[in-house]
Write a protein that holds these residues in place. Sequence first.
Motif, PDB file in Angstrom:
ATOM      1  N   SER A   1      51.424  41.793  48.948  1.00  0.00           N
ATOM      2  CA  SER A   1      51.626  41.806  47.500  1.00  0.00           C
ATOM      3  C   SER A   1      53.104  41.830  47.126  1.00  0.00           C
ATOM      4  O   SER A   1      53.473  41.491  45.993  1.00  0.00           O
ATOM      5  CB  SER A   1      50.913  43.010  46.882  1.00  0.00           C
TER       6      SER A   1
ATOM      7  N   TYR B   1      49.369  37.614  56.075  1.00  0.00           N
ATOM      8  CA  TYR B   1      48.338  38.577  55.679  1.00  0.00           C
ATOM      9  C   TYR B   1      47.393  38.863  56.844  1.00  0.00           C
ATOM     10  O   TYR B   1      47.121  40.034  57.177  1.00  0.00           O
ATOM     11  CB  TYR B   1      47.543  38.049  54.486  1.00  0.00           C
TER      12      TYR B   1
ATOM     13  N   THR C   1      47.534  44.245  52.736  1.00  0.00           N
ATOM     14  CA  THR C   1      47.433  43.914  51.310  1.00  0.00           C
ATOM     15  C   THR C   1      48.675  44.378  50.548  1.00  0.00           C
ATOM     16  O   THR C   1      49.216  43.646  49.711  1.00  0.00           O
ATOM     17  CB  THR C   1      46.174  44.558  50.711  1.00  0.00           C
TER      18      THR C   1
END
Length: 305
Positions: A164, A105, A160
């Motif tokens: 995910s 991330y 993001t």
Amino acid sequence: VEKGGRDNGTSPLGFLLVGMGNVPTAQTALFLLSLIIYLVTVVGNILIVVLVVAEQHLHTLMYFFPGNLSSLETFYSSAILPRLLASFLTGDRTISAHGCVAQFYFFAALETTECYLLAAMSYDQYLAVCQPLLYASLMTWKVCLQLVAGSWLLGLLVSTVLTSLLPQLQFCGPRTINHFFCDFTPLLELACGDTSMATLVAFIFGFLDVVFPFLFALASYVCIIAAILRIPSNVGRQKAFSTCSAHLIVVAAFYGSLFVVYVLPRTAPLRQLSKVFSFYAVLTPLANPLIYSLRNREVREALRK
């Protein structure tokens, strides 16, 4: 672990990072080399940030972008190298699933931010060289803040979305990542089941985050070089080319490496090449303070003070 021996990305099971391979005799040398690169990178970039913040005469638009780039590079290196150093030192190359997702991330957010920030810096240099009379009206503090904030927001958004997708992947069989940090494509290659959607999303983002900013930066530098060629003085041309060529080399190396790693198809011969080219993540933050800041006379004067 789910029925059938499968588990998803949120499972407590970890991954094994192959890294540079298991060569015990080379671990000490690799550790020392990586440690030197990390220390020089962090010290160099933090020094630029401190100089830009502390020196009043550096509070100009010219140093706003390099200061932001140096702060970005400090975080960028810290997302990868400390874990790599720990594996060299202890021999433990495992990383937890949550740790792997967190590393990806932050790496993806910072990497994408740098892609757009370098493109914004090339636009700034284009205006300074090709539109000097309009520079003050076109490149205001408001525009600079918008470009930097937009780069960070795009980086966080892309990271993001991609992160995910990781918990939706199912892993079965060996959880060995053929890389020295957790990256999306090596993780995708370990997944079983249908990964077509994740692959498509990754390819689209790879194009938008690599090809588009690179073409924009390349167009800016083509215009800059054309403007430099029109300078009548040989000394002026050589001085301008010296700065421009250094910037262009860094930009080409950064985006070129990204293109090999994220845009080209992951055929068997290209997998190892991709891992080699991934060293841009380590070497680019090392070179940027020298190329973008320490070559500047005012920065060197501030450093001496």
